[in-house]
Each structure stands twice: as structure tokens, then as C-alpha cells.
Design a protein around this motif. Sequence first.
Motif, PDB file in Angstrom:
ATOM      1  N   LEU A   1      44.170  36.602  82.241  1.00 24.96           N
ATOM      2  CA  LEU A   1      44.605  35.291  81.924  1.00 24.96           C
ATOM      3  C   LEU A   1      44.818  34.251  82.878  1.00 24.96           C
ATOM      4  O   LEU A   1      45.839  33.987  83.459  1.00 24.96           O
ATOM      5  CB  LEU A   1      45.455  35.249  80.828  1.00 24.96           C
ATOM      6  CG  LEU A   1      45.470  36.167  79.860  1.00 24.96           C
ATOM      7  CD1 LEU A   1      46.734  35.979  78.729  1.00 24.96           C
ATOM      8  CD2 LEU A   1      44.312  35.715  79.101  1.00 24.96           C
ATOM      9  N   THR A   2      43.912  34.123  83.937  1.00 23.67           N
ATOM     10  CA  THR A   2      43.866  33.256  85.190  1.00 23.67           C
ATOM     11  C   THR A   2      42.748  32.327  85.356  1.00 23.67           C
ATOM     12  O   THR A   2      41.935  32.129  84.433  1.00 23.67           O
ATOM     13  CB  THR A   2      43.491  34.096  86.287  1.00 23.67           C
ATOM     14  OG1 THR A   2      42.248  34.865  86.321  1.00 23.67           O
ATOM     15  CG2 THR A   2      44.804  35.429  86.334  1.00 23.67           C
ATOM     16  N   GLU A   3      42.895  31.465  86.043  1.00 23.71           N
ATOM     17  CA  GLU A   3      41.890  30.336  86.445  1.00 23.71           C
ATOM     18  C   GLU A   3      40.552  31.138  86.811  1.00 23.71           C
ATOM     19  O   GLU A   3      39.282  30.460  86.548  1.00 23.71           O
ATOM     20  CB  GLU A   3      42.411  29.608  87.775  1.00 23.71           C
ATOM     21  CG  GLU A   3      41.668  28.067  87.624  1.00 23.71           C
ATOM     22  CD  GLU A   3      42.380  27.318  88.703  1.00 23.71           C
ATOM     23  OE1 GLU A   3      41.768  25.988  88.853  1.00 23.71           O
ATOM     24  OE2 GLU A   3      43.285  27.541  89.109  1.00 23.71           O
ATOM     25  N   LYS A   4      40.501  32.341  87.536  1.00 26.90           N
ATOM     26  CA  LYS A   4      39.303  32.926  87.797  1.00 26.90           C
ATOM     27  C   LYS A   4      38.159  33.194  86.419  1.00 26.90           C
ATOM     28  O   LYS A   4      37.166  33.010  86.541  1.00 26.90           O
ATOM     29  CB  LYS A   4      39.556  34.222  88.494  1.00 26.90           C
ATOM     30  CG  LYS A   4      38.413  34.668  89.284  1.00 26.90           C
ATOM     31  CD  LYS A   4      38.806  35.749  90.232  1.00 26.90           C
ATOM     32  CE  LYS A   4      39.928  36.927  89.889  1.00 26.90           C
ATOM     33  NZ  LYS A   4      40.188  37.903  90.704  1.00 26.90           N
ATOM     34  N   THR A   5      38.979  33.516  85.496  1.00 25.03           N
ATOM     35  CA  THR A   5      38.392  33.744  84.174  1.00 25.03           C
ATOM     36  C   THR A   5      37.432  32.648  83.668  1.00 25.03           C
ATOM     37  O   THR A   5      36.563  32.706  83.094  1.00 25.03           O
ATOM     38  CB  THR A   5      39.234  34.034  82.867  1.00 25.03           C
ATOM     39  OG1 THR A   5      40.178  35.201  83.338  1.00 25.03           O
ATOM     40  CG2 THR A   5      38.848  34.346  81.633  1.00 25.03           C
TER      41      THR A   5
ATOM     42  N   TRP B   1      39.177  26.316  76.812  1.00 28.86           N
ATOM     43  CA  TRP B   1      39.813  26.742  75.488  1.00 28.86           C
ATOM     44  C   TRP B   1      38.898  27.726  74.843  1.00 28.86           C
ATOM     45  O   TRP B   1      39.332  28.923  74.724  1.00 28.86           O
ATOM     46  CB  TRP B   1      39.610  25.488  74.499  1.00 28.86           C
ATOM     47  CG  TRP B   1      39.931  25.670  73.023  1.00 28.86           C
ATOM     48  CD1 TRP B   1      38.971  25.494  72.149  1.00 28.86           C
ATOM     49  CD2 TRP B   1      41.051  26.196  72.443  1.00 28.86           C
ATOM     50  NE1 TRP B   1      39.559  25.799  71.060  1.00 28.86           N
ATOM     51  CE2 TRP B   1      40.665  26.534  71.034  1.00 28.86           C
ATOM     52  CE3 TRP B   1      42.122  26.919  72.763  1.00 28.86           C
ATOM     53  CZ2 TRP B   1      41.775  26.853  70.176  1.00 28.86           C
ATOM     54  CZ3 TRP B   1      43.125  27.682  71.894  1.00 28.86           C
ATOM     55  CH2 TRP B   1      42.724  27.499  70.311  1.00 28.86           C
ATOM     56  N   ARG B   2      37.576  27.541  74.893  1.00 24.46           N
ATOM     57  CA  ARG B   2      36.586  28.516  74.444  1.00 24.46           C
ATOM     58  C   ARG B   2      36.695  29.846  75.197  1.00 24.46           C
ATOM     59  O   ARG B   2      36.511  31.087  74.991  1.00 24.46           O
ATOM     60  CB  ARG B   2      35.317  28.101  74.174  1.00 24.46           C
ATOM     61  CG  ARG B   2      35.188  27.079  73.180  1.00 24.46           C
ATOM     62  CD  ARG B   2      33.741  26.856  72.626  1.00 24.46           C
ATOM     63  NE  ARG B   2      33.499  25.795  73.847  1.00 24.46           N
ATOM     64  CZ  ARG B   2      33.599  24.336  73.593  1.00 24.46           C
ATOM     65  NH1 ARG B   2      34.416  24.066  72.662  1.00 24.46           N
ATOM     66  NH2 ARG B   2      33.209  23.645  74.451  1.00 24.46           N
TER      67      ARG B   2
ATOM     68  N   ALA C   1      38.901  35.393  76.338  1.00 21.94           N
ATOM     69  CA  ALA C   1      39.781  36.381  77.165  1.00 21.94           C
ATOM     70  C   ALA C   1      40.823  36.884  76.153  1.00 21.94           C
ATOM     71  O   ALA C   1      41.145  38.297  76.425  1.00 21.94           O
ATOM     72  CB  ALA C   1      40.452  35.559  78.241  1.00 21.94           C
ATOM     73  N   LEU C   2      41.664  36.076  75.277  1.00 22.10           N
ATOM     74  CA  LEU C   2      42.765  36.677  74.359  1.00 22.10           C
ATOM     75  C   LEU C   2      42.105  37.590  73.482  1.00 22.10           C
ATOM     76  O   LEU C   2      42.632  38.700  73.372  1.00 22.10           O
ATOM     77  CB  LEU C   2      43.084  35.596  73.571  1.00 22.10           C
ATOM     78  CG  LEU C   2      44.258  34.659  74.452  1.00 22.10           C
ATOM     79  CD1 LEU C   2      44.731  33.373  73.808  1.00 22.10           C
ATOM     80  CD2 LEU C   2      45.466  35.521  74.768  1.00 22.10           C
ATOM     81  N   CYS C   3      40.935  37.427  72.920  1.00 18.63           N
ATOM     82  CA  CYS C   3      40.326  38.427  71.916  1.00 18.63           C
ATOM     83  C   CYS C   3      39.735  39.760  72.481  1.00 18.63           C
ATOM     84  O   CYS C   3      40.122  40.913  72.141  1.00 18.63           O
ATOM     85  CB  CYS C   3      39.119  37.878  71.294  1.00 18.63           C
ATOM     86  SG  CYS C   3      39.604  36.586  70.298  1.00 18.63           S
TER      87      CYS C   3
END
Length: 480
Positions: free
Chosen positions: A472-476, A385-386, A391-393
Motif C-alpha cells: 500500500l505505497t506509491e510504488k504500487t 483508486w482502481r 492492492a487491497l483485494c
Amino acid sequence: AKRREQFRPAATRGSVLYFSIVEMSLVNVMYQTSLVQFLQLFMGSMEEAEKASLASKRVSNIIETMTYMTYRYVNRGLYEKDKLTFVLLVTMKILVTAGHLKSSAVPVFLRGGAALDINNVRKKPFKWMSDDAWLNLVQLCESIMFYSNLIGDMISNENVWKRWYEDNRPEELSVPDYEQKLIDQTDIGPFLKLLLIRCLRVDRSILMCKEFIRNTSVMGPAFVEPVTDTIEMVYEEMKPDVPVIFLLSRGSDPTDGIIELCRKKKLPAPAVISLGEGQEPVALKAINAGVVNGTWVLLQNCELGLGLMFEMEAVINKLKGNMDPNFRLFITALPHPEFPLGLLQMCSKVTNDPPSGLRAGLLRSFTPGVMIDQDRLERVETPQWRQLLFALCFLHSIVQERRKFGPLGWCVPYEYSNGDLQSCMLFLEKHLYNGEISWETFQYMVSDVQYGGKITDSLDVRLFRTYTKEWLTEKTCEEG
């Protein structure tokens, strides 16, 4: 009289600051600040400044506090593109008033060699230098005594100067032949280096302006670090009889923030009136009710209701004696050349446009009261979540920053706002509550629905989808 004379430097600094503020109204008609408002800052700085037994130390503390308080007050009411202009103006005025800098040096910074003709000056001896840079260099040598032998020094050390001139970031390198001389000029060394960069590499001038302010002893890093004024901070300084004007820009609307703050304070919802034809009586009725009941009033798009705005100063002065202490009046408006001067001078002004720079954008998103606070970080008990919030910001700051590159950034200048980021965070939160994340769904909602709903150009759609597929992937969420 002798004791009073010791405080003259504080009065001088106050004068410099006030006339710098007044001159900003030439940049934008909405940047109006009255002498009464400035005197409140001036007197407030004396109370805020650290006390000292030595008069000289006390004066120094007052000057430092006054300069920073004035900067913060004015800075929050300036559009992002004008903030550096104001600080640069103040810094130069301080140096000129103190006698460190000759006023004749300022036009060299502003105009360079624009008045010279390439056919009427000394022939350019360097093939690697542009004509504009050469004209600037000639003007610099003629106007600034410190650089009077610069052309000769460049001819005798051409290879080193060529490398410096062609470097991607010359402002970070030592200046050939002049570095120690610049260091020795403690008061104006940073300005002399700024002049050199401005004349030879005008494309690096804005970055060098920030370095100049950061390294000048009368200012410092605090005046160029990104700062965010939240609506809550603005509210804390508000008074019932002093409205706040939010100067609008593309993609910035404080309405949601004001309503959210009202809810946090457990107050009745504010009366929101969007001005236009026939809305003036409704607005006056809401103000009269708010004054009696202690509620908030938000008048939107006030450049469309100038008739009411011209009456507003008289209305507030008439109601001032009977105002409930909880009453607050918020006004939003786009710049308008006919906006009443009296109202602008009695109000506090705040802008809400995105800050300049990726770091500043991220800091703004993580400022409590803007987007993300501790409560939001703890809503979902997973590290994912964090990580995805960040990543969104990051994505939001990137897409905002691309706008300053014009058609190279986006084919169409879209109005991305904090509302887009808010919607994405809300979707992510609900999605994580329901179990494991579906990456394709998350990417689609961000790139095609929340942000993508306003994207019309096919190339821009492709770019945004690429961003979401990369970030916005699992890698992030993986370590390292």
C-alpha cells in the motif's frame, strides 16, 4: 422400448450423481439433499440441454448439462475443503460405472501401501526414496497391471527417475518411460498418472487431483475452475416455500449481503432474529408477518434454536398455501449433529467461506454482488483508486490464504472477513475524496485498525505491517 433404451446412459449418469450426493452426507451431516431436489435438477437438465435430432447427440447433451447443473447446485452448499472431494468422487464413480476403471484401483489411490510392512516386502533398492513412497510403489505394482514392471523400469533408468522424484513439481514433467503409454490410455491415462503421483509424491496429490479432473474427458476444466455464487444468484433461484440455509464458517456471515440485496430490490428491511433463549416466539411472529406482507426473514445462529428448527418444516408446509410470492426465509447455522434432517432436505444450502487459492480469492472479490462491481470502480475518477482497490483485494486474499498453513501462516487463526475489506475500501474512498492520499495514515488504518483490531500476537502485527508497507505505497500505483 428401443427408443427409451437409447436414453439409459442419461439415467445411469443421474444415478451416479445422486448416490455421490448422498455419500457426501457422510463427510458432513449438513450436506443433505433429498431425492425430490435431485429430480428437479434431473428434469431441469432435460429442459436446459441443447436439443438435437440425433438421439445419441441429445443424450450426450443431457448428460453434460445434468452433470454441470448438479455440480453447481451441490458445490455452492459445500465448504471449500470438501468441494474437490465431491468432484473427485463423481469423476471416479463415472469412470468405474462406465467400465473404464476397475473398482479395485480406487483403494490404491485412497490407501497406497499403508497396509504393508517395510520388513515384509522386497528390499528398497533406492537410497533417495522414502520408506512410505517405497511401500506405496510396491502396492502400485502389485495392484495395477499397467505398472507391473515399474520397479524394474526405475532400476534400469534410475538417474532419470531420481530427477523426476526430487523435482519440486513432478506433475508438470513427462513421466520417464511411461509418458507415451499414458497418452495412449485416453480414458484413464489421467487417473493412472494421478496414482503414480499419489504413491511417490503424496504432497502433490491435491494439485494432481485437479489436473486429473481437468484432463478427464467425462469432466473437464469447468469442474475445477473457481466459481462464485453471489447472494443475488441464490435469490434468483429461491422460492417462497423453500428456505435457504447458509452454512457458517469462521469469518463468513451473509447478513450484510442479504440486507444490501434487500435494499437494492427496494424492499422493506428484513426481520433479523438471532436465535437463543426466548427468541423462538419472536422468530415465529416474524415468519407469520413475512408470509402475509411479503417481507424477508433472516434467522441467525439456528443451531442454538433446534426446538424451532424441528418445527420449521411443519410451519412452512402449513403456511405454504397463503404465502406472498415476495416472502423469503434465510437461515444461518453452524454444522450440528442434531440439526433436523427433514429441514435440511427441503432447503437449499449455501456456504459463504473464502475460496481456496489466491486467484480464486481475487476473482471472488471482483465478482459483482460480492465486493467490487462497476459502480464501485467508477466512484472515484482516478487511476490510483482502481490500483489501490486491487492492492487491497490482493492483500485480503493473501491474509486469507495464509490461514491454511496453520501456525506457519498466522500464530493465531484470525477471523478475517469481507467486512474487513469493505471497511478498508470505504476508508480509502473517503480519504481520496478529501484530496491527496497520506500513505502512513492509509497503512496504519489497514494494518492497525481495520484488520489489526483483531490481531493479538506481536509477530502477526509485524507481518501485517510489513505487507501494508510493501503493497500500500506509491510504488504500487507506478506504471510497470
